[in-house]
Design a protein around this motif. Structure first.
Motif, PDB file in Angstrom:
ATOM      1  N   GLU A   1      41.658  66.262  67.009  1.00 23.88           N
ATOM      2  CA  GLU A   1      42.480  66.317  68.219  1.00 23.88           C
ATOM      3  C   GLU A   1      42.573  64.948  68.883  1.00 23.88           C
ATOM      4  OE1 GLU A   1      40.926  69.305  70.783  1.00 23.88           O
ATOM      5  OE2 GLU A   1      41.426  70.971  69.428  1.00 23.88           O
ATOM      6  N   TRP A   2      41.456  64.245  68.901  1.00 24.78           N
ATOM      7  CA  TRP A   2      41.459  62.909  69.496  1.00 24.78           C
ATOM      8  C   TRP A   2      42.249  61.920  68.647  1.00 24.78           C
ATOM      9  CZ3 TRP A   2      40.696  60.796  74.005  1.00 24.78           C
ATOM     10  CH2 TRP A   2      39.940  61.465  74.969  1.00 24.78           C
ATOM     11  N   VAL A   3      42.171  62.041  67.342  1.00 19.33           N
ATOM     12  CA  VAL A   3      42.922  61.153  66.458  1.00 19.33           C
ATOM     13  C   VAL A   3      44.420  61.287  66.734  1.00 19.33           C
ATOM     14  CG1 VAL A   3      43.638  60.813  64.054  1.00 19.33           C
ATOM     15  CG2 VAL A   3      41.201  60.993  64.625  1.00 19.33           C
ATOM     16  N   LEU A   4      44.879  62.505  66.945  1.00 21.49           N
ATOM     17  CA  LEU A   4      46.305  62.739  67.216  1.00 21.49           C
ATOM     18  C   LEU A   4      46.715  62.240  68.596  1.00 21.49           C
ATOM     19  CD1 LEU A   4      46.684  66.360  65.752  1.00 21.49           C
ATOM     20  CD2 LEU A   4      47.441  64.191  64.722  1.00 21.49           C
ATOM     21  N   ALA A   5      45.739  62.136  69.510  1.00 24.26           N
ATOM     22  CA  ALA A   5      46.064  61.774  70.894  1.00 24.26           C
ATOM     23  C   ALA A   5      46.002  60.270  71.162  1.00 24.26           C
ATOM     24  CB  ALA A   5      45.113  62.497  71.856  1.00 24.26           C
ATOM     25  N   LEU A   6      45.331  59.511  70.305  1.00 26.73           N
ATOM     26  CA  LEU A   6      45.105  58.090  70.574  1.00 26.73           C
ATOM     27  C   LEU A   6      46.083  57.198  69.806  1.00 26.73           C
ATOM     28  CD1 LEU A   6      41.197  57.956  70.394  1.00 26.73           C
ATOM     29  CD2 LEU A   6      42.611  57.772  72.449  1.00 26.73           C
ATOM     30  N   PRO A   7      46.594  56.178  70.474  1.00 28.08           N
ATOM     31  CA  PRO A   7      47.470  55.242  69.762  1.00 28.08           C
ATOM     32  C   PRO A   7      46.692  54.356  68.794  1.00 28.08           C
ATOM     33  CG  PRO A   7      47.126  54.522  72.032  1.00 28.08           C
ATOM     34  CD  PRO A   7      46.504  55.883  71.905  1.00 28.08           C
ATOM     35  N   GLU A   8      45.456  54.022  69.155  1.00 26.42           N
ATOM     36  CA  GLU A   8      44.578  53.252  68.278  1.00 26.42           C
ATOM     37  C   GLU A   8      43.292  54.047  68.081  1.00 26.42           C
ATOM     38  OE1 GLU A   8      43.927  49.248  69.429  1.00 26.42           O
ATOM     39  OE2 GLU A   8      46.022  48.880  69.940  1.00 26.42           O
ATOM     40  N   ILE A   9      42.909  54.221  66.848  1.00 26.54           N
ATOM     41  CA  ILE A   9      41.786  55.119  66.530  1.00 26.54           C
ATOM     42  C   ILE A   9      40.530  54.304  66.240  1.00 26.54           C
ATOM     43  CG2 ILE A   9      40.993  56.981  65.035  1.00 26.54           C
ATOM     44  CD1 ILE A   9      44.001  57.381  64.295  1.00 26.54           C
ATOM     45  N   PRO A  10      39.472  54.501  67.019  1.00 28.39           N
ATOM     46  CA  PRO A  10      38.208  53.817  66.712  1.00 28.39           C
ATOM     47  C   PRO A  10      37.692  54.211  65.333  1.00 28.39           C
ATOM     48  CG  PRO A  10      38.163  54.778  68.927  1.00 28.39           C
ATOM     49  CD  PRO A  10      39.384  55.312  68.243  1.00 28.39           C
ATOM     50  N   ASP A  11      37.100  53.254  64.634  1.00 27.19           N
ATOM     51  CA  ASP A  11      36.599  53.505  63.287  1.00 27.19           C
ATOM     52  C   ASP A  11      35.583  54.649  63.264  1.00 27.19           C
ATOM     53  OD1 ASP A  11      38.175  51.490  62.303  1.00 27.19           O
ATOM     54  OD2 ASP A  11      36.568  49.993  62.267  1.00 27.19           O
ATOM     55  N   ASP A  12      34.736  54.710  64.285  1.00 22.53           N
ATOM     56  CA  ASP A  12      33.716  55.764  64.315  1.00 22.53           C
ATOM     57  C   ASP A  12      34.344  57.143  64.450  1.00 22.53           C
ATOM     58  OD1 ASP A  12      31.479  54.127  64.032  1.00 22.53           O
ATOM     59  OD2 ASP A  12      31.420  53.677  66.173  1.00 22.53           O
ATOM     60  N   LEU A  13      35.399  57.240  65.241  1.00 21.36           N
ATOM     61  CA  LEU A  13      36.095  58.522  65.381  1.00 21.36           C
ATOM     62  C   LEU A  13      36.767  58.895  64.067  1.00 21.36           C
ATOM     63  CD1 LEU A  13      37.044  60.846  67.246  1.00 21.36           C
ATOM     64  CD2 LEU A  13      39.060  59.442  67.771  1.00 21.36           C
ATOM     65  N   LEU A  14      37.341  57.918  63.407  1.00 19.37           N
ATOM     66  CA  LEU A  14      38.000  58.171  62.125  1.00 19.37           C
ATOM     67  C   LEU A  14      36.983  58.650  61.094  1.00 19.37           C
ATOM     68  CD1 LEU A  14      40.808  57.990  60.856  1.00 19.37           C
ATOM     69  CD2 LEU A  14      40.226  55.685  60.087  1.00 19.37           C
ATOM     70  N   ALA A  15      35.791  58.081  61.122  1.00 20.94           N
ATOM     71  CA  ALA A  15      34.746  58.492  60.168  1.00 20.94           C
ATOM     72  C   ALA A  15      34.386  59.955  60.361  1.00 20.94           C
ATOM     73  CB  ALA A  15      33.502  57.617  60.353  1.00 20.94           C
TER      74      ALA A  15
END
Length: 203
Positions: free
Chosen positions: A35-49
């Motif tokens: 959900e956060w990945v879809l909401a953020l224009p730039e995705i932190p690497d840790d969130l992507l992991a």
């Protein structure tokens, strides 16, 4: 730090604690990250992991830990209260387990000088009485169980208004139970420590 990233970190801190207590499955953690990945224009690497993992790999768990480490931790207790309340209502957690899990937060998310800690101390006290540690009668254990249920309900609701009138009652209970604790030093020390905290808080 933007307000959006600050909220991400607070959310991560709450989920990190819930994962540690086994209140959330890893699938639920991943769904949150998605959900956060879809909401953020730039995705932190840790969130992507976290988002790209399907199992709780070390890399994914470390990513969640690093996200949580950038928070103030202010969202942890409110989020866990809601989870505990939901699982309690569904019969998935009993009052003893909620007390045990919440006690793990003391000194950190629940400071020792907070009203939440005092409610939790009462929960722990009644939990010990109710599960037979103090060798009380069946009637006394049943009464303690009722007290525990009420304290847990207050804790989950964030209610602390009952505390002021409760200290005399719990101190008197300790004095009555002292002969039972006397031959059992570990429990006696635990009880005495609780009453010492109560007395300090009342000054």
């Amino acid at each position: 730090m933007t307000e959006t990233l600050a909220q991400l970190f607070e959310d991560a801190s709450a989920r990190h604690e819930a994962w540690g207590l086994r209140l959330l499955s890893w699938r639920e953690i991943v769904a949150w990250a998605d959900e956060w990945v879809l909401a953020l224009p730039e995705i932190p690497d840790d969130l992507l992991a976290v988002s790209l993992s399907r199992e709780p790999t070390r890399e994914a768990q470390d990513g969640l830990t690093r996200l949580a480490g950038q928070s103030s931790g202010s969202a942890v207790v409110p989020y866990l209260r809601a989870l505990w309340a939901r699982k309690r209502a569904a019969g998935e957690l009993d009052d003893f387990e909620i007390t045990r899990q919440a006690w793990r937060l003391t000194g950190g998310s629940i400071p020792y000088d907070s009203d939440d800690f005092l409610v939790l101390a009462r929960m722990d006290h009644f939990s010990d009485e109710a599960d037979g540690i103090y060798q009380l009668t069946a009637e006394q254990r049943a009464k303690a169980r009722r007290h525990l249920a009420q304290e847990v309900a207050w804790f989950l609701a964030g209610e602390t208004g009952h505390l002021e009138a409760a200290w005399d009652e719990i101190a008197a209970a300790g004095e009555r139970a002292e002969p039972v604790w006397h031959p059992n030093p570990p429990e006696a020390r635990q009880a005495q420590a609780l009453f010492a905290k109560v007395n300090v808080r009342r000054l």
